[in-house]
Design a protein around this motif. Sequence first.
Motif, PDB file in Angstrom:
ATOM      1  N   GLN A  78       0.884  -1.165   0.000  1.00  0.00           N
ATOM      2  CA  GLN A  78       0.000   0.000   0.000  1.00  0.00           C
ATOM      3  C   GLN A  78       0.924   1.218   0.000  1.00  0.00           C
ATOM      4  O   GLN A  78       1.514   1.549   1.026  1.00  0.00           O
ATOM      5  CB  GLN A  78      -0.902   0.002   1.244  1.00  0.00           C
ATOM      6  N   GLY A 107      -1.946  -5.919  11.984  1.00  0.00           N
ATOM      7  CA  GLY A 107      -0.650  -6.513  12.336  1.00  0.00           C
ATOM      8  C   GLY A 107      -0.109  -6.049  13.672  1.00  0.00           C
ATOM      9  O   GLY A 107       0.811  -6.656  14.214  1.00  0.00           O
ATOM     10  N   ASP A 108      -0.672  -4.963  14.212  1.00  0.00           N
ATOM     11  CA  ASP A 108      -0.164  -4.432  15.481  1.00  0.00           C
ATOM     12  C   ASP A 108      -1.090  -4.788  16.642  1.00  0.00           C
ATOM     13  O   ASP A 108      -1.117  -4.116  17.654  1.00  0.00           O
ATOM     14  CB  ASP A 108       0.028  -2.916  15.383  1.00  0.00           C
ATOM     15  N   ILE A 156     -20.835   2.178  12.326  1.00  0.00           N
ATOM     16  CA  ILE A 156     -19.713   2.485  13.214  1.00  0.00           C
ATOM     17  C   ILE A 156     -19.365   3.945  12.961  1.00  0.00           C
ATOM     18  O   ILE A 156     -19.235   4.369  11.805  1.00  0.00           O
ATOM     19  CB  ILE A 156     -18.472   1.615  12.911  1.00  0.00           C
ATOM     20  N   GLY A 174     -13.107  -2.877  17.963  1.00  0.00           N
ATOM     21  CA  GLY A 174     -11.746  -3.375  18.177  1.00  0.00           C
ATOM     22  C   GLY A 174     -10.919  -3.265  16.910  1.00  0.00           C
ATOM     23  O   GLY A 174      -9.688  -3.371  16.944  1.00  0.00           O
TER      24      GLY A 174
HETATM   25  C1  UD1 Z   1      -9.343   1.784  13.707  1.00  0.00           C
HETATM   26  C2  UD1 Z   1     -10.846   1.764  13.438  1.00  0.00           C
HETATM   27  C3  UD1 Z   1     -11.583   2.154  14.710  1.00  0.00           C
HETATM   28  C4  UD1 Z   1     -11.205   1.219  15.824  1.00  0.00           C
HETATM   29  C5  UD1 Z   1      -9.696   1.206  16.025  1.00  0.00           C
HETATM   30  C6  UD1 Z   1      -9.307   0.145  17.018  1.00  0.00           C
HETATM   31  C7  UD1 Z   1     -11.101   2.380  11.088  1.00  0.00           C
HETATM   32  C8  UD1 Z   1     -11.451   3.445  10.139  1.00  0.00           C
HETATM   33  N1  UD1 Z   1     -11.132   2.706  12.384  1.00  0.00           N
HETATM   34  O1  UD1 Z   1      -9.003   3.129  13.986  1.00  0.00           O
HETATM   35  O2  UD1 Z   1     -12.995   2.112  14.482  1.00  0.00           O
HETATM   36  O3  UD1 Z   1     -11.858   1.617  17.029  1.00  0.00           O
HETATM   37  O4  UD1 Z   1      -9.046   0.884  14.783  1.00  0.00           O
HETATM   38  O5  UD1 Z   1      -7.938   0.224  17.293  1.00  0.00           O
HETATM   39  O6  UD1 Z   1     -10.821   1.269  10.687  1.00  0.00           O
HETATM   40  N2  UD1 Z   1      -3.527   0.737   8.205  1.00  0.00           N
HETATM   41  C9  UD1 Z   1      -2.932   0.465   6.997  1.00  0.00           C
HETATM   42  N3  UD1 Z   1      -3.109   1.364   5.982  1.00  0.00           N
HETATM   43  C10 UD1 Z   1      -3.881   2.477   6.109  1.00  0.00           C
HETATM   44  C11 UD1 Z   1      -4.480   2.735   7.360  1.00  0.00           C
HETATM   45  C12 UD1 Z   1      -4.286   1.844   8.394  1.00  0.00           C
HETATM   46  O7  UD1 Z   1      -2.264  -0.526   6.822  1.00  0.00           O
HETATM   47  O8  UD1 Z   1      -4.007   3.212   5.127  1.00  0.00           O
HETATM   48  C13 UD1 Z   1      -3.337  -0.229   9.309  1.00  0.00           C
HETATM   49  C14 UD1 Z   1      -2.499   0.359  10.426  1.00  0.00           C
HETATM   50  O9  UD1 Z   1      -1.142   0.006  10.277  1.00  0.00           O
HETATM   51  C15 UD1 Z   1      -3.097  -0.308  11.658  1.00  0.00           C
HETATM   52  C16 UD1 Z   1      -4.539  -0.558  11.281  1.00  0.00           C
HETATM   53  O10 UD1 Z   1      -4.601  -0.484   9.872  1.00  0.00           O
HETATM   54  O11 UD1 Z   1      -2.493  -1.550  11.920  1.00  0.00           O
HETATM   55  C17 UD1 Z   1      -5.489   0.432  11.920  1.00  0.00           C
HETATM   56  O12 UD1 Z   1      -5.238   1.718  11.449  1.00  0.00           O
HETATM   57  P1  UD1 Z   1      -5.298   2.981  12.410  1.00  0.00           P
HETATM   58  O13 UD1 Z   1      -5.008   4.183  11.619  1.00  0.00           O
HETATM   59  O14 UD1 Z   1      -4.497   2.745  13.622  1.00  0.00           O
HETATM   60  O15 UD1 Z   1      -6.850   2.996  12.790  1.00  0.00           O
HETATM   61  P2  UD1 Z   1      -7.497   3.686  14.044  1.00  0.00           P
HETATM   62  O16 UD1 Z   1      -7.580   5.145  13.812  1.00  0.00           O
HETATM   63  O17 UD1 Z   1      -6.845   3.236  15.277  1.00  0.00           O
END
Ligand code: UD1
Length: 448
Positions: A78, A107-108, A156, A174
């Motif tokens: 990506q 993955g985290d 959501i 989650g």
């Molecule tokens: C996301 C959820 C939220 C949830 C939270 C729980 C969405 C829009 N929101 O928010 O509802 O409560 O997780 O922790 O899904 N990632 C990519 N590429 C991207 C964006 C993200 O690989 O373009 C991966 C990140 O590395 C991460 C995961 O997706 O592992 C979540 O992304 P993150 O931006 O942390 O989402 P949150 O804002 O935490």
Amino acid sequence: MTQRTCLSIILAAGDGTRMKSNRSKVLHEIAGLAMAAHVARATRQSGSAATALVVGRDADAVRAAVSPFAPDAETFEQTERLGTAHAVLAARGAIARGHDDILVVFGDTPLIDAADLAGARARLAKGAHVVVMGFHTDDPAGYGRLIVEDGKLVAIREDRDASDTEKAITFCNGGLMAIAGAHALDLLDAVGNDNAKGEYYLTDIVGIARQRGLNAVATEVPFESVLGINNRAELAEAEAIWQRRCRQRMMLEGVTLLDPETVHFSWDTEIAPDTVVEPDVFFGPGVTVTGPARIRAFSHLEGATVAAGAEVGPFARLRPGADLREKAKVGNFCEVKKAVIDTGAKVNHLTYIGDALVGAGANIGAGTITCNYDGYAKHLTTIGPGAFIGSNSALVAPITIGEGAYVASGSVLTDDVPGDAVAFARARQVNKPGMATRLRERFLKARK
Ligand code: UD1
Ligand code: CA
């Protein structure tokens, strides 16, 4: 009933800047295993056979880390980070291949449980089209809120887009989802980015599913299971939770831990019931205790096998390839590497045994060293059954000490010793009667 096929999409494209690391965040380890590998392992255990990895950096390293659990994982890059739905769509090629179930995992999120994933898939099997793994928290700030009406999940709402009433909701997303494969691409392609962050939210597929008359549901999982790691402090927190769960499991499986909080396990540690582990013991990767044994305080084990009745420590170090057979003993300040310590053999004090075979019942005296390395290559030491190695001996490998042989203390052995022979390899002792008195007189005179 035929088994449902499942593709797991592991999102790992985040930059993880808060880790302040040169490596991708998901390569950081919990209990000696990369976070991404924990996630891949859980998906496999939930019965998912196909894996797609969505990565932004370190693609090869991430693939290598998950390969023990997902050897055929496909990697998708990506390049622009436009949101979680956009990230999932990076794996379009894999999704289009057609699977009954799609699992989207982060993955985290290394503490995710296979049973929770299997539970979500079971809901798909019962007719749900989107399953969201939710949790309850008193501190919901930052999470997507699950909007439930009449017991049904209707949408959501991401934190930044939520109204004040919605912000008061404590049932949160989650982040992980299960999606019916037949609808996945259709739902994901309908996601737009008209929101506070300007991102393509995976979470929007819930509302879209509802509009299409599809069925979205929320399951509840423990908060710990969906804990996302963003920095080293959270990494340590997840490690602590993992260790606590592991100790609990070990004890319930019959292992005695005298002071559980002080014992550290690896993700793959296996310990037979009735083993006793004393305080302050560290298990690195690859340790198996195959029968009831005793691991005494302050020992460090890695890549080692320990059989029934064996005793390790206190203060022992077992390195990769250490193989302690029944009733073998490795005591204080001893290091054993790539060596068999056969049945009942004793290596009890201040000794290094490396690249060696120590026969059954042999006794290795205090301070014995196998000199296994000449600076270029490693060489083998073979010690026969019942042999006795006197204290403070150096065995210069390659060397063989025969069965029942006896090595005099303080020897430096460079040649083989036949079975039942006694080997002396040290200077003979000479006593000079009265000489100490004469020496003292001479020294005293010199001072005047
Ligand atoms: C996301 C959820 C939220 C949830 C939270 C729980 C969405 C829009 N929101 O928010 O509802 O409560 O997780 O922790 O899904 N990632 C990519 N590429 C991207 C964006 C993200 O690989 O373009 C991966 C990140 O590395 C991460 C995961 O997706 O592992 C979540 O992304 P993150 O931006 O942390 O989402 P949150 O804002 O935490
Ligand atoms: Ca997050």
